[in-house]
Every structure is written in C-alpha cells, then in structure tokens.
Write a protein that holds these residues in place. Structure first.
Motif: not given
Lengths: 242, 383
Positions: B6, B9, B143-144, B147-148, B151-152
């Motif tokens: 985080r 990011a 990064v988005k 990070t997505d 998360t999955w």
C-alpha cells in the motif's frame, strides 16, 4: 496528501473505537445571541475516488469537483438556518496566499494533534485532558481581515468508494479471512475564533454517512460534519444521532 | 506485505523520481490528461502544486529559476519544455521529481552535485522523459492491475508465490521505464548540443554516493539488501555500460559540457548549497561527496567546500587543514570571496589573529554588500 496521513492514523485503530465520531467544543463557547456572525470558509480539502479491486484509491476529478461544490452549497444552507453567514475566502495571491497556506498547515498540525492526543486518545497528553485549549495564535486575525469574518472554518473530507469488482472480491475473501479494508468515508472540521486564533470546536468522523457525489448525500454529510457545531448563546445545541 | 504494497502504491503512483524510479515511448508530444484516471491524478497533483507554490522552502530567485528552466529547454527543445513548471526546493539531498501534470521538483542538493550543464540536463531530461512517456500514470495503472490481481490471488489457496512474483514484476516495469528515460534523455541531450557522456558521469557519481551512504548506515544497508528483489534501480554497472555505449555513438564536435556557464550560474548559490550540506553534520558522507564530485581534480569551489567542512567540525588539526584548503582555493580563484572569510575565521581560531583579520577585511572588500557584513567587520576590527 496530509489528509492521507491523517486517514492512515485514524483508520488503523478505527475498528476498536466504540464511536467513530468525536467532537469537542471549547468550554462555554457560544456565538453571541445577537448581531452578525460571519464564518469564513477556507477552501475545503476534498478528495473523492474509487477503490480498485486491490484497494488502491483512484482519485476522480469529476466527483471531487462536484463534491466540493455541493458540500459548500449544503454548508451555506445549513449555516443560514442557524442565522450564521458563511463567507467564502476569496482566491488569494502573493503574500496573502502564503499566509493562508501557512495557517492551513498550522491548522492541520494542531488538528492532527487534537485528534491523536485528545479526541481518540491514541496517545493522551496528561496536561491536555482537562481543558480544551488549542490555538493557532493571535496572528490568525489576519485571516479574519482577509476573509471578512469573525470565525474561520476548515473542513476536510476523503471518500474512496468501492468499485463493483472490489465489492465482489471482498465478499469472496470474507469467506476465508476477515480483515479486508473497505470504503473510506472520513472527514473533519474545525472552527477557529479569528480574534484570538483559538480552536473553539472540532469534529472528526472516520465513518461518515452521505454519498458526497449526490446533492442529498452532501447535505447529509454536512449535517454530520457540523455535529456539535456551536450555536448562538441561549440556544440548546443538538447532537446528530449516529 | 500488504502494508508494503500500500505504501508502495501510494508513493509510487504519483511521482516518479531520480532516487527511486523510471520510463515508455511514442510520437508527437501531447500532454493533457487522456482519461478519467489521468484527470484524477492531474487534479491531485494540481492541489499539491497549489500548496507547493506557497512553500517557504522554494528558492524563488528569478535568475536561478530561469537558468534551470533554460537548461531543460535547451536539452529537450523549447516547444516541449513549455508544458512543465519547475520548482526548486531548498533541501540538501539529491532528487528531482516529475508529476503527471507537468510539475517538476528539483531539490537544491541536486544543484550541488551536478558539475556542469550537461549533467543537470541529464537529470532534468530524464525526469522530462518520465513525464512525456507518462510513466507515473503507467506505474499507477500497473500497480493497480497488479494489486487487483493480487487481491484475486489472495482469495485462492496457494496464491502466495504468485503474489510474490507479481510484486517483482511491478518493480521490473519500473526498471524498464528507468532505462527508457535514460536513453530518451541521452538522445535529447546529444541532439541539442550537450555532450552525452555527461549521463554516465553524473549517474555514476550519484550511484557511488548512494552506495557509500548505505554502507555508512547499517539500517539503510539492511533495507537495500532486503530490497534487492524489488530494486527499482537498474544495475549500476549495466546502467553505466549502456549509457556509455549509447553516448559514444552520439558524440560530435559541436557539443558542450557547459562547465563554465554552470559554475557562473551557481556561484551566488554555492556558499548556501555547501552550508546546507555541511549542516547535515555528516562529515564522512560530505567528504566522500566532495571527493566524488572532484573526480581527481579539486577545483576552487570544492576546495572552499572542504575548508568549510573542516572548519565546521573544528576538531584538533581541522583549522590547519581548513586553512590549507582555503589557500589553495584562493590560489585557483581569487574571486570566490567566501574563501577569504573561511580563511580569516580559521586563522583567528588557530591563533593567528592579525593574519586572520587581514583575510576577513579582504572578504569585506570583495563583498561589500554581504549579509554578514556586520558581524564579520566586528570580528575583523576587535581584538
């Protein structure tokens, strides 16, 4: 950027707070019963965005602009109902802009300190538990002259809404683990007496209601943000129910 | 790990910078935000810039600002540099940062470290390439998406190793961008009349300083080791090699380093830049920095700096060393008046009062309008 730091400060322990909202008013403070009361609103620090699946905040320019306008309008309306005139600080240039910028930073520093040491008692200061005596100093009166008011109001809101995919991911994850950060809807507001520089009221909420992207939501948000806001002498203050 | 990610990011998303970042490419320059994501990032940076404009740390001197902007404009061409706004921030560390909205931040510590216009142009041009190639926005999107994906993956059992490899690739994207910014900047420099060999020289100097700092501080060292896998810096040796190789093919007779013009532009600021560095109170690091800037040739400005460093520490023998450095500085450049001041004070402190007062008077003659005229003239006249 500073608000993000405050958010981080508040978000971590937020779960352990019984109350997400804390407000304080300087002892026995009330606006005068009669006459004009002018509150200068300093440019609100507003950020509205959306969380990606991974939880990264994606700022949204349109939402942010819209929220700033709607919050300001709702605030003007709410103050008019209290017989208080809300004045917008004009766009300043040169040394005046520098002065404003300095006081904005000073307010943030003082507010952070109140939030940390007094409101949420993350690190209580023994000498600051009885009296509510925080001040920006008398020099703040120069802001009163620039804005044409007796009081100054700062407010900050930060909202990061969950995207659809974020909601779904969190839903799935909740079946195997509990800790998943979600939406951020926080804000704080502070009122400064521009004659003395004293902070007379502050209100912080790390879980605010009201979708600031809509007119009704902005109005609800302002209601919460003004929770415990001082009233004119002789009038009983109302607390907003959570 | 989530915390690391985080903060990564948050930090990486909006600013690309020399000390920790990097680049992509395409046709004609076009700088406005292109979609909702970019508009959001631009707006955030515009907000930041509103405040930065009022910062007490800005060095607002018009001559200095127009000089630095001029170097960027020469390096990348006037039609491209117009999209940027440069803010020089007084802080004694080296960095330059570029935000997606065209705001460029140059720390004064960088002005201390670059030795000529071509080197300054290298760093500014590198940052400009990040901007033009939209690297910070790509980083953000990268990064988005990573990070997505993470998360999955974290929802799936056994996803941990896959998460680790994704983090590695977040950073390697960064390394690719860094390399691209290096090469784009080098190309611009060479085409617009700066000697492209400056690129490997300044990056080598900065890298050496970084290595020495992390060796000096165990914590930093430990972090660097832990960060190997995530390292955002291209390998130093490899970087110097590709920069040098690329430069050799692009050198031509009309190119300059701009050493003399740089020295002239920095002269009024030099004592302040040195003073800010010395006040860090890191004797060893400053000594190393000065030596790496000298690259074997101690010029007057560096000798003066070294004199200041020894005089400020003031340990046994330091005043004698300082006197030596100031004298050498004066021998090379009698116009650097501050050397006389340092010499005078050091002489007085080491017992040679008359000689010291004489040097202080020379300083006052050369700088009749000095800020410290009052106190120096008092020292020069009382016993």
């Amino acid at each position: 950027m500073a608000i993000a730091a405050t958010a981080a400060l508040l978000l971590t322990p937020a779960a352990s707070f019984a109350e997400s909202r804390q407000s304080l008013t300087k002892e026995a403070f009330a606006f005068p019963a009669q006459g004009q009361v002018r509150v200068v609103l300093f440019r609100p620090d507003v950020s509205v965005g959306e969380q990606s699946t991974g939880g990264l905040d994606q700022p949204n320019a349109g939402w942010t602009e819209q929220a700033r306008e709607q919050l300001t309008a709702a605030l003007g309306k709410a103050q008019a109902e209290r017989n208080i005139e809300l004045k917008l600080m004009p766009e300043l240039t040169g040394d005046d802009a520098k002065l404003m910028s300095d006081y904005r930073k000073l307010f943030k520093t003082v507010a952070d300190s109140v939030i940390k040491h007094r409101l949420f008692l993350l690190d209580p200061l023994p000498t600051k538990q009885e009296k509510f005596d925080w001040t920006l100093g008398e020099g703040a009166s120069r802001l009163g002259a620039l804005g044409g008011g007796e009081y100054g109001l700062f407010f900050y809101t930060m909202d990061s809404y969950e995207s659809g995919s974020r909601k779904l991911a969190r839903l799935l994850a909740s079946t195997i683990s509990e800790e998943q950060p979600s939406e951020v809807n926080m804000g704080y507001a502070g009122l400064v007496d521009l004659k003395t520089g004293d902070l007379v009221w502050i209100n912080v909420d790390v879980k605010m209601a009201g979708d600031v992207r809509t007119t009704e939501g902005a109005s609800l948000r302002i209601g919460e943000l003004l929770d415990g806001f001082p009233v004119r002498a002789g009038i009983k203050a109302t607390k907003v129910k959570k | 790990m989530r915390t690391l990610l985080r903060s990564l990011a948050a930090g990486v998303a909006l600013l690309t910078c020399v000390a920790g970042a990097s680049a992509m490419s395409s046709g004609k320059p076009e700088y406005g935000p292109r979609d909702e994501t970019e508009r959001g990032l631009w707006q955030q940076m515009d907000e930041y810039e509103r405040e930065l404009k009022n910062s007490e740390f800005l060095m607002n001197d018009p001559a200095l600002n127009s000089y630095v902007k001029g170097v960027l404009c020469k390096a990348v061409g006037a039609e491209r540099c117009g999209a940027t706004r440069i803010y020089i921030v007084r802080t004694p560390y080296y960095n330059a940062m570029m935000a997606p909205n065209g705001m460029m931040i140059v720390w004064s510590g960088l002005l201390l470290r670059t030795r000529n216009e071509a080197e300054l142009a290298t760093v500014l041009g590198h940052e400009f390439a990040h901007f033009e190639k939209r690297h910070s926005i790509q980083m953000y999107n990268n990064v988005k998406s990573k990070t997505d994906a993470m998360t999955w993956l974290s929802v799936l059992p056994g996803g941990f190793l896959a998460q680790m490899s994704l983090m590695g690739s977040v950073m390697s994207f960064n390394r690719d961008m860094e390399r691209q910014a290096d090469l784009v900047a080098l190309d611009d420099l060479a085409r617009n009349g700066y000697d492209p060999i400056a690129a490997s020289e300044i990056w080598e100097q900065l890298r050496a300083e970084m290595d020495s700092t992390s060796e000096g501080r165990r914590m930093r060292k430990a972090m660097d080791n832990a960060g190997d896998f995530f390292s955002s810096h291209p390998n130093s040796k490899e970087r110097m090699e590709y920069l040098r190789a690329a430069a050799i093919g692009k050198r031509s007779s009309g190119q300059t380093m701009g050493t003399e013009s740089y020295r002239r532009a920095m002269a009024p600021w030099w004592p302040q830049l040195i003073n800010d560095q010395i006040k860090l109170n890191q004797f060893g690091a400053t000594e190393f920095l000065l030596a790496s800037m000298a690259r074997g040739a101690w010029t007057a400005d560096l000798l003066y700096a070294r004199g200041e460093l020894y005089r400020a520490r003031g340990k046994e023998g330091d005043f004698a060393s300082a006197i030596g450095f100031y004298k050498q500085a004066i021998a090379q450049d009698a116009l650097l008046a501050e050397s006389y001041r340092g010499l005078g004070v050091s002489l007085i402190r080491s017992g040679s009062k008359d000689e010291g007062k004489k040097a202080l008077k020379q300083y006052l003659e050369k700088r009749p309008d000095a800020d410290d005229h009052g106190i120096v003239s008092m020292m020069a006249t009382t016993s």
